[in-house]
Design a protein around this motif. Structure first.
Motif, PDB file in Angstrom:
ATOM      1  N   VAL A   1      -5.846  -2.957   2.462  1.00 15.19           N
ATOM      2  CA  VAL A   1      -4.585  -3.217   3.454  1.00 15.19           C
ATOM      3  C   VAL A   1      -4.968  -4.237   4.100  1.00 15.19           C
ATOM      4  O   VAL A   1      -4.133  -5.436   4.590  1.00 15.19           O
TER       5      VAL A   1
ATOM      6  N   HIS B   1       1.011  -0.934  -0.187  1.00 10.28           N
ATOM      7  CA  HIS B   1       0.137  -0.329  -0.030  1.00 10.28           C
ATOM      8  C   HIS B   1       0.666   1.279   0.089  1.00 10.28           C
ATOM      9  O   HIS B   1       0.684   1.907  -0.585  1.00 10.28           O
TER      10      HIS B   1
ATOM     11  N   LEU C   1      -3.804  -4.262  -4.170  1.00  9.07           N
ATOM     12  CA  LEU C   1      -3.348  -3.797  -4.133  1.00  9.07           C
ATOM     13  C   LEU C   1      -2.033  -4.081  -5.329  1.00  9.07           C
ATOM     14  O   LEU C   1      -1.278  -2.900  -5.146  1.00  9.07           O
TER      15      LEU C   1
END
Length: 631
Positions: free
Chosen positions: A176, A134, A185
């Motif tokens: 996340v 992230h 991601l």
């Protein structure tokens, strides 16, 4: 003992540039020195790490269990690397009866495999990897926006604000903190790399390196596609970049709204024998559609790749449906076309609301938690209408507003990212197995954060001291609020019990959340478990898993006759709305064992035989059938 459902149910170029090559990237008056850029990158990286550091101690939750813990593909000792590329996201062979063909993400599974090779099935390492990914995605967005600002001679503060907002946005917590959402991601990272490669292909055209960078762009797009299904959706954004930035396509010029541009005389340097001389190019409305052969070549090659990759991806599905049950997305089962359209568009409005106002987050929005929109008089249609009105205004501003062309080009890119990465997963074009999914907003939020940054920085540059102070204060307050929401939301994702409990606060009538929360409770809370399972069945009468587990609770309470009745009813409901899964096997087995223990082998035998029809390899059914036949 009785079989129980083992797992809970688990998207300004300068005017003297010739069209066809990207504008020069010489520093503008608003370019950031490298020291400041480095500081900004550090702030973004630290912000992403700070707000998600409390997610590192989280356990495997929700879809982490089938996709990682119980997936042999993530363990090198159980599945070969070659077989991994022939399996879907859940470790099932492509083409098998229970395979979910729409979830083919081998690169994502490969990263899970690397995690297991490094530290085994310990969730901490998986969470660290997600956090770092992230942070990398946030930095890549920052860098990509800086490159766009350089190409358009815009204030590079846009890149910093975009990256910071993206790092902190609360709607990213699912992507996340939920390990299995690493697909989002990775897909986002490869899509940004693809856009950077395409931009470099445009810039390097005069050096003859276009094909190499175009090949790199297509490679990144394909990598994104192997991480998540919508990976190829960055291709349309590249086309918008080509038209709006490289070709300087301006709808105000095309429509004759910009009188200053339509009659403008510009000069362009010639090459070869005429080097050093100038030639006049009188611009007219045709300038708005002047696309060079180089631009046409790049766009055609990209479209050919995108079309080919999309057809390849569809071919993997073998034209088979995933077999969703009604609770996953009730709108798919609405027979009235008008009502189905209203409901699905309302789902889109809910996604937009979460992007703008990221509160009341929930891990699951399906299972009739959101009532269908069955009439145009439903007040919720006003939310959908408002969303489309705002989007229409933004599109008109980006195309026709009397603003600098470069600002409008950046707005177009922001909107293109939002639309292109979300629409294929919205459920408007194809049926999807969810109602609202916060994880799907990870990539579209890049465009949203860029949109906010462009509007905010543009107002800052044009405003007085009071306006500037107000904008800075608004940014600080927004970042603080988003950081706090993200921090608190991470705690919800640390265990299944806290996750489902938080979801029920938002959607108390969600059948799946009631079922899954009951599943996490200890047997000592049998009364609450029974209440939750019954409420799940009330909200969705065909919920076979809820019948399975409710019957087990009743049997453990010595209410065996009630349990048998529940299991039989669950089997009857499943036959009315059958879906792929082990539920009919478990229901038949449990009903048979219950009747056998009640001394009624005559009625138990048909259930054991039915169990073997559903699963001939079920040894428990066979042994119990033989025992009953021997009595």
């Amino acid at each position: 003992g009785f079989a129980m459902k083992s797992q809970p149910n688990r998207s300004s170029a300068r005017r003297n540039e010739s069209p066809g090559t990207a504008p020069d990237e010489s520093p503008s008056s608003v370019a950031c020195p490298w020291q400041l850029r480095g500081l900004q990158a550090a702030v973004i990286f630290l912000a992403a790490g700070a707000v998600y550091c409390n997610s590192l101690d989280g356990a495997f939750v929700f879809d982490d269990m089938p996709a990682i813990v119980h997936n042999d593909d993530v363990q090198s000792s159980k599945t070969s690397l070659a077989d991994l590329w022939n399996h879907n996201f859940w470790g099932q062979p492509m083409g098998s009866p229970h395979a979910q063909h729409l979830s083919y993400r081998p690169l994502t599974v490969l990263t899970f495999r690397w995690n297991v090779d490094l530290h085994g099935l310990e969730p901490y390492g998986f969470h660290v990897a997600n956090l770092l990914l992230h942070a990398c995605a946030s930095l890549l967005l920052f860098h990509t926006c800086n490159r766009l600002c350089q190409a358009l001679n815009l204030n590079e503060s846009i890149g910093f604000v975009s990256g910071l907002l993206f790092a902190l946005h609360p709607v990213h917590t699912e992507a996340v903190s939920n390990i299995v959402c690493r697909a989002e991601l990775l897909c986002c990272i490869f899509m940004l790399l693809a856009l950077l490669c395409y931009q470099q292909a445009c810039t390097a055209a005069r050096r003859g390196l276009t094909l190499q960078y175009l090949a790199a762009c297509c490679t990144c797009l394909h990598a994104a596609l192997l991480c998540k299904e919508q990976g190829v959706t960055m291709a349309p954004v590249c086309l918008v970049y080509e038209l709006a930035v490289v070709c300087q396509l301006d709808m105000r010029v095309v429509l004759g709204l910009d009188s200053s541009a339509s009659g403008e005389v510009s000069t362009a340097a010639t090459s070869g024998k005429g080097a050093g001389k100038k030639k006049e190019v009188r611009k007219s409305w045709l300038t708005g559609v002047n696309i060079s052969p180089a631009s046409w070549a790049r766009m055609i090659l990209l479209c050919v790749y995108a079309a080919g990759a999309s057809m390849w991806r569809v071919k993997i599905n073998n034209n088979e449906d995933m077999g969703h049950d009604e609770k996953t997305n009730p709108a798919n089962f609405i027979t009235d076309t008008f009502s189905r359209v209203l409901t699905k568009n309302y789902y889109v409005a809910l996604h937009a609301k979460l992007l703008v106002w990221p509160v009341d987050l929930c891990c699951d929005w399906s299972s009739y938690a959101i009532a269908n929109v069955l009439s145009w008089t439903d007040l919720r249609n006003s939310t959908t209408l408002l969303m489309y009105l705002i989007l229409a205004v933004l599109v008109l501003v980006a195309l026709l507003a009397p603003l600098a062309r470069t600002i409008r080009a950046m707005l177009l890119l922001a909107l293109a990212i939002m639309f292109s990465t979300f629409i294929p997963a919205s459920g408007l074009l194809v049926e999807v197995g969810y109602v609202v999914a916060e994880r799907l907003l990870y990539s579209p939020s890049m465009g949203f954060c860029l949109l906010l940054a462009v509007l905010g920085v543009s107002l800052y540059e044009r405003g007085g001291l009071g306006v500037r102070l107000a904008l800075v204060a608004a940014l600080v307050v927004m970042c603080a609020c988003w950081a706090n929401i993200t921090w608190q939301r991470n705690y919800d994702w640390r265990s299944e019990r806290s996750l489902y409990e938080s979801g029920l606060k938002v959607l108390p009538d969600n059948a799946k959340l009631n079922h899954n929360y009951a599943h996490t409770l200890p047997n000592s809370e049998s009364k609450l478990k029974e209440k939750l399972y019954r409420h799940a069945i009330k909200m969705y009468p065909a919920y076979a898993s809820a019948y399975v587990n409710l019957g087990v609770v009743l049997a453990n309470e010595q209410r065996l006759q009630e349990a048998v009745t529940v299991w039989r009813e669950g089997l009857r409901q499943w036959k009315l709305k059958p879906i792929i899964g082990p539920d009919p096997v478990i229901l038949s087995l449990n009903a048979g064992i219950g009747l056998k223990n009640l001394g009624n082998c005559k009625e138990a035998i048909p259930h054991f035989e039915e169990c073997l029809r559903y699963d001939p390899r079920k040894d428990a059914c066979r042994s119990n059938l033989q025992q009953c036949q021997a009595m």
